[in-house]
Design a protein around this motif. Structure first.
Motif, PDB file in Angstrom:
ATOM      1  N   SER A  56       0.667  -1.222   0.187  1.00 47.30           N
ATOM      2  CA  SER A  56       0.065   0.054   0.126  1.00 47.30           C
ATOM      3  C   SER A  56       0.790   1.142   0.109  1.00 47.30           C
ATOM      4  CB  SER A  56      -0.887   0.138   1.221  1.00 47.30           C
ATOM      5  OG  SER A  56      -0.096   0.151   2.389  1.00 47.30           O
ATOM      6  N   ARG A  57       1.963   1.340   0.668  1.00 49.24           N
ATOM      7  CA  ARG A  57       3.064   2.370   0.624  1.00 49.24           C
ATOM      8  C   ARG A  57       3.306   2.607  -0.813  1.00 49.24           C
ATOM      9  NH1 ARG A  57       8.095   1.240   4.294  1.00 49.24           N
ATOM     10  NH2 ARG A  57       8.429   3.390   3.425  1.00 49.24           N
ATOM     11  N   ILE A  58       3.674   1.749  -1.937  1.00 50.08           N
ATOM     12  CA  ILE A  58       3.932   1.935  -3.128  1.00 50.08           C
ATOM     13  C   ILE A  58       2.883   2.445  -3.944  1.00 50.08           C
ATOM     14  CG2 ILE A  58       4.896   0.805  -5.039  1.00 50.08           C
ATOM     15  CD1 ILE A  58       6.371  -0.897  -3.570  1.00 50.08           C
ATOM     16  N   PHE A  59       1.692   1.847  -3.747  1.00 49.39           N
ATOM     17  CA  PHE A  59       0.343   2.190  -4.266  1.00 49.39           C
ATOM     18  C   PHE A  59      -0.268   3.633  -4.080  1.00 49.39           C
ATOM     19  CE2 PHE A  59      -4.537   2.556  -4.164  1.00 49.39           C
ATOM     20  CZ  PHE A  59      -4.571   2.411  -5.353  1.00 49.39           C
ATOM     21  N   GLU A  60       0.201   4.316  -2.779  1.00 47.56           N
ATOM     22  CA  GLU A  60      -0.262   5.633  -2.399  1.00 47.56           C
ATOM     23  C   GLU A  60       0.741   6.796  -2.909  1.00 47.56           C
ATOM     24  OE1 GLU A  60      -2.835   6.725  -1.049  1.00 47.56           O
ATOM     25  OE2 GLU A  60      -3.732   4.611  -0.687  1.00 47.56           O
ATOM     26  N   ALA A  61       2.147   6.078  -3.041  1.00 52.56           N
ATOM     27  CA  ALA A  61       3.036   7.014  -3.665  1.00 52.56           C
ATOM     28  C   ALA A  61       2.835   7.326  -5.192  1.00 52.56           C
ATOM     29  CB  ALA A  61       4.565   6.632  -3.449  1.00 52.56           C
ATOM     30  N   ASN A  62       2.058   6.375  -5.774  1.00 54.82           N
ATOM     31  CA  ASN A  62       1.926   6.387  -7.091  1.00 54.82           C
ATOM     32  C   ASN A  62       0.553   6.609  -7.455  1.00 54.82           C
ATOM     33  OD1 ASN A  62       4.741   5.643  -8.611  1.00 54.82           O
ATOM     34  ND2 ASN A  62       4.257   4.351  -6.552  1.00 54.82           N
ATOM     35  N   ARG A  63      -0.436   7.228  -6.577  1.00 57.66           N
ATOM     36  CA  ARG A  63      -1.893   7.360  -6.967  1.00 57.66           C
ATOM     37  C   ARG A  63      -2.246   8.200  -8.055  1.00 57.66           C
ATOM     38  NH1 ARG A  63      -5.665   5.913  -3.205  1.00 57.66           N
ATOM     39  NH2 ARG A  63      -7.203   6.480  -4.979  1.00 57.66           N
ATOM     40  N   HIS A  64      -1.085   9.172  -8.392  1.00 65.68           N
ATOM     41  CA  HIS A  64      -1.249   9.810  -9.699  1.00 65.68           C
ATOM     42  C   HIS A  64      -1.163   9.018 -11.035  1.00 65.68           C
ATOM     43  CE1 HIS A  64       2.974   9.396  -8.965  1.00 65.68           C
ATOM     44  NE2 HIS A  64       3.366   9.856 -10.170  1.00 65.68           N
ATOM     45  N   LEU A  65      -0.962   7.864 -10.957  1.00 70.09           N
ATOM     46  CA  LEU A  65      -0.908   6.888 -12.069  1.00 70.09           C
ATOM     47  C   LEU A  65      -1.625   5.943 -12.018  1.00 70.09           C
ATOM     48  CD1 LEU A  65       3.171   6.692 -12.663  1.00 70.09           C
ATOM     49  CD2 LEU A  65       1.592   8.511 -13.568  1.00 70.09           C
ATOM     50  N   LEU A  66      -1.728   5.425 -10.692  1.00 72.31           N
ATOM     51  CA  LEU A  66      -2.630   3.942 -10.559  1.00 72.31           C
ATOM     52  C   LEU A  66      -4.023   4.267 -10.000  1.00 72.31           C
ATOM     53  CD1 LEU A  66       0.271   1.716  -9.097  1.00 72.31           C
ATOM     54  CD2 LEU A  66      -0.751   1.918 -11.531  1.00 72.31           C
ATOM     55  N   ASP A  67      -5.164   3.832 -10.507  1.00 71.90           N
ATOM     56  CA  ASP A  67      -6.548   3.985 -10.091  1.00 71.90           C
ATOM     57  C   ASP A  67      -6.712   2.689  -9.054  1.00 71.90           C
ATOM     58  OD1 ASP A  67      -6.789   6.591 -11.384  1.00 71.90           O
ATOM     59  OD2 ASP A  67      -7.677   5.496 -12.900  1.00 71.90           O
ATOM     60  N   ASP A  68      -6.102   1.634  -9.404  1.00 70.05           N
ATOM     61  CA  ASP A  68      -6.318   0.428  -8.802  1.00 70.05           C
ATOM     62  C   ASP A  68      -5.005  -0.395  -8.855  1.00 70.05           C
ATOM     63  OD1 ASP A  68      -7.192  -2.595  -8.402  1.00 70.05           O
ATOM     64  OD2 ASP A  68      -9.036  -2.045  -9.078  1.00 70.05           O
ATOM     65  N   PRO A  69      -4.720  -1.247  -7.262  1.00 69.43           N
ATOM     66  CA  PRO A  69      -3.492  -1.776  -7.242  1.00 69.43           C
ATOM     67  C   PRO A  69      -3.033  -2.943  -8.025  1.00 69.43           C
ATOM     68  CG  PRO A  69      -4.999  -2.056  -5.432  1.00 69.43           C
ATOM     69  CD  PRO A  69      -5.800  -1.183  -6.183  1.00 69.43           C
ATOM     70  N   ASP A  70      -4.255  -3.483  -8.787  1.00 67.99           N
ATOM     71  CA  ASP A  70      -3.977  -4.656  -9.580  1.00 67.99           C
ATOM     72  C   ASP A  70      -5.158  -4.571 -10.758  1.00 67.99           C
ATOM     73  OD1 ASP A  70      -3.000  -7.616  -9.811  1.00 67.99           O
ATOM     74  OD2 ASP A  70      -5.103  -8.185  -9.168  1.00 67.99           O
ATOM     75  N   PRO A  71      -4.506  -4.935 -11.929  1.00 69.55           N
ATOM     76  CA  PRO A  71      -3.031  -5.172 -12.222  1.00 69.55           C
ATOM     77  C   PRO A  71      -2.185  -3.754 -12.401  1.00 69.55           C
ATOM     78  CG  PRO A  71      -4.176  -5.494 -14.213  1.00 69.55           C
ATOM     79  CD  PRO A  71      -5.086  -5.041 -13.114  1.00 69.55           C
ATOM     80  N   VAL A  72      -0.836  -4.119 -12.319  1.00 68.40           N
ATOM     81  CA  VAL A  72      -0.039  -3.178 -12.635  1.00 68.40           C
ATOM     82  C   VAL A  72       0.600  -3.604 -14.044  1.00 68.40           C
ATOM     83  CG1 VAL A  72       2.341  -2.228 -11.869  1.00 68.40           C
ATOM     84  CG2 VAL A  72       0.746  -3.009 -10.224  1.00 68.40           C
ATOM     85  N   PRO A  73       0.544  -2.516 -14.740  1.00 70.18           N
ATOM     86  CA  PRO A  73       1.010  -2.999 -16.455  1.00 70.18           C
ATOM     87  C   PRO A  73       2.292  -2.871 -16.349  1.00 70.18           C
ATOM     88  CG  PRO A  73       0.067  -0.754 -16.374  1.00 70.18           C
ATOM     89  CD  PRO A  73      -0.276  -1.145 -15.081  1.00 70.18           C
ATOM     90  N   PRO A  74       3.020  -3.775 -17.157  1.00 80.08           N
ATOM     91  CA  PRO A  74       4.689  -3.764 -17.513  1.00 80.08           C
ATOM     92  C   PRO A  74       4.785  -2.648 -18.177  1.00 80.08           C
ATOM     93  CG  PRO A  74       3.544  -6.045 -18.096  1.00 80.08           C
ATOM     94  CD  PRO A  74       2.565  -5.175 -17.705  1.00 80.08           C
ATOM     95  N   GLY A  75       6.254  -2.067 -18.049  1.00 78.20           N
ATOM     96  CA  GLY A  75       6.559  -0.914 -18.675  1.00 78.20           C
ATOM     97  C   GLY A  75       6.358   0.304 -17.713  1.00 78.20           C
ATOM     98  N   LEU A  76       5.460   0.250 -16.746  1.00 79.62           N
ATOM     99  CA  LEU A  76       5.188   1.334 -16.006  1.00 79.62           C
ATOM    100  C   LEU A  76       6.098   1.618 -14.935  1.00 79.62           C
ATOM    101  CD1 LEU A  76       2.681   3.397 -15.730  1.00 79.62           C
ATOM    102  CD2 LEU A  76       2.034   2.196 -13.797  1.00 79.62           C
ATOM    103  N   THR A  77       6.629   3.001 -14.692  1.00 74.03           N
ATOM    104  CA  THR A  77       7.741   3.111 -13.578  1.00 74.03           C
ATOM    105  C   THR A  77       7.093   3.653 -12.352  1.00 74.03           C
ATOM    106  OG1 THR A  77       9.730   3.630 -15.501  1.00 74.03           O
ATOM    107  CG2 THR A  77       9.793   4.365 -13.244  1.00 74.03           C
ATOM    108  N   LEU A  78       7.455   2.952 -11.106  1.00 71.68           N
ATOM    109  CA  LEU A  78       6.761   3.293  -9.950  1.00 71.68           C
ATOM    110  C   LEU A  78       7.919   4.219  -9.185  1.00 71.68           C
ATOM    111  CD1 LEU A  78       5.036  -0.066  -9.347  1.00 71.68           C
ATOM    112  CD2 LEU A  78       3.951   2.026 -10.287  1.00 71.68           C
ATOM    113  N   VAL A  79       7.186   5.024  -8.352  1.00 65.03           N
ATOM    114  CA  VAL A  79       8.188   5.675  -7.157  1.00 65.03           C
ATOM    115  C   VAL A  79       8.272   4.907  -6.178  1.00 65.03           C
ATOM    116  CG1 VAL A  79       8.363   7.558  -5.709  1.00 65.03           C
ATOM    117  CG2 VAL A  79       7.735   8.190  -8.229  1.00 65.03           C
ATOM    118  N   ILE A  80       9.381   4.336  -5.583  1.00 66.49           N
ATOM    119  CA  ILE A  80       9.424   3.613  -4.282  1.00 66.49           C
ATOM    120  C   ILE A  80       9.612   4.466  -3.030  1.00 66.49           C
ATOM    121  CG2 ILE A  80      10.532   1.678  -3.235  1.00 66.49           C
ATOM    122  CD1 ILE A  80       9.068   0.817  -5.953  1.00 66.49           C
ATOM    123  N   PRO A  81       8.902   4.664  -2.127  1.00 66.18           N
ATOM    124  CA  PRO A  81       9.061   5.617  -1.310  1.00 66.18           C
ATOM    125  C   PRO A  81       9.949   5.130  -0.081  1.00 66.18           C
ATOM    126  CG  PRO A  81       6.587   4.668  -1.042  1.00 66.18           C
ATOM    127  CD  PRO A  81       7.663   4.014  -2.392  1.00 66.18           C
TER     128      PRO A  81
END
Length: 326
Positions: free
Chosen positions: A301-326
């Motif tokens: 959930s920490r990763i999901f909250e840090a990337n809410r500007h890109l993700l509306d749903d935590p699953d699935p996460v599309p390949p090729g997307l870069t995520l911020v790791i807080p």
């Protein structure tokens, strides 16, 4: 190495068990004539030894499982450290290139400022000289006018002198015109230098806008998030268009957009002071990425909250997307 050790331990346990069973069979054969009480005692002892062998085998299997778990944890830590080292090297290269560019721009600005100041001094000297020439011309004209009105008999003489003065005035006017043209050229050059200075200042502002505020730039977290969101939207659109289509140019655009999103997310991570970024691979999930970086798949959930500007749903996460790791 852990798997080889576990195989050796299991093999040793099996050989030991076979030896014990063989010994038991031999003893059973040789003691067939013993009494029933002795046979019962031997059976109990054999059962105890067999249980000891089984217990040793179970302990060996537990050690193998522990070694496998430690190996998995070491490999995950190695991957995380390798990613951090790569990102730090890229960050250092980017900062060094930006510092060199900034130094070059500042040096050009200093040269332009020096040239503009020198031109301004020359223009001031020319204006002073022109003013002096104009005053001198007015004084000469006043002098000759006074002489002409003093006596009618000296009119011709004064006319002759006036003709010489007019010629001198014409020469002075020509020099004045030349000086004024020179001033105009200098003013035009000064205007060009001013425009060049403004362009350099705009370039410096553009470079600062590419750096986050903690590093001396003007890039805010909101601006970085907005850029990352735009890149993600473009990437999603290109992926939809490329489904089932064999178009090398389109897939090249997808790759370039993935790289642009990676840069945007990396700038956002620097602006927020986050740990690092991670580009999603096929088969990844937020829980798996969480386990990789935090050792706990429940921290997704920490990763999901840090990337809410890109993700509306935590699953699935599309390949090729870069995520911020807080």
């Amino acid at each position: 190495m852990a798997l080889s050790a576990s195989g050796l331990l299991l093999g040793a346990a099996m050989v030991l068990a076979d030896d014990v069973l063989a010994d038991e069979e031999t003893r059973a054969t040789t003691s067939a004539a013993d009494t029933a009480a002795q046979a019962s005692s031997d059976d109990a002892r054999q059962q105890a030894e067999l249980e000891q062998v089984q217990e040793a085998a179970e302990q060996t299997q537990a050690q193998v499982a522990s070694l496998q778990s430690q190996l998995t944890a070491v490999e995950a830590e190695k991957a995380r450290l390798s990613l951090q080292l790569d990102l730090l090297n890229r960050k250092q290269a980017d900062l060094e290139a930006q510092a060199r560019e900034l130094e070059r721009v500042q040096q050009q600005l200093r040269h332009s400022q020096t040239a503009a100041e020198r031109a301004e001094v020359e223009a001031a000297a020319l204006r002073t000289e022109i003013q002096q020439l104009r005053q001198q011309r007015e004084l000469e004209a006043q002098k000759h006018t006074a002489q002409l009105t003093a006596a009618e008999l000296r009119l011709r003489e004064h006319k002759d002198r006036l003709g010489g003065t007019d010629a001198r005035i014409q020469g002075l006017e020509q020099r004045l015109a030349q000086r004024e043209a020179q001033i105009a050229r200098l003013e035009a050059a000064d205007t060009r230098r001013t425009e060049a200075k403004q362009q350099l200042e705009e370039r410096i502002a553009e470079l600062r806008a590419r750096l986050p505020a903690p590093e001396g730039g003007t890039l805010t977290t909101a601006q970085a998030e907005a850029q990352a969101r735009r890149d993600a939207e473009v990437l999603a659109r290109l992926i939809r268009e490329g489904q089932g289509v064999q178009n090398p140019q389109l897939w090249q655009q997808i790759q370039e957009t993935e790289n642009a999103l990676h840069r945007s997310q990396y700038l956002l991570a620097r602006a927020e002071g986050s740990r690092t970024v991670y580009r999603v691979r096929p088969g990844d999930s937020l829980a798996r990425i969480s386990a990789m970086f935090y050792g706990d798949d429940e921290a997704w959930s920490r990763i999901f909250e840090a990337n809410r500007h890109l993700l509306d749903d935590p699953d699935p996460v599309p390949p090729g997307l870069t995520l911020v790791i807080p």
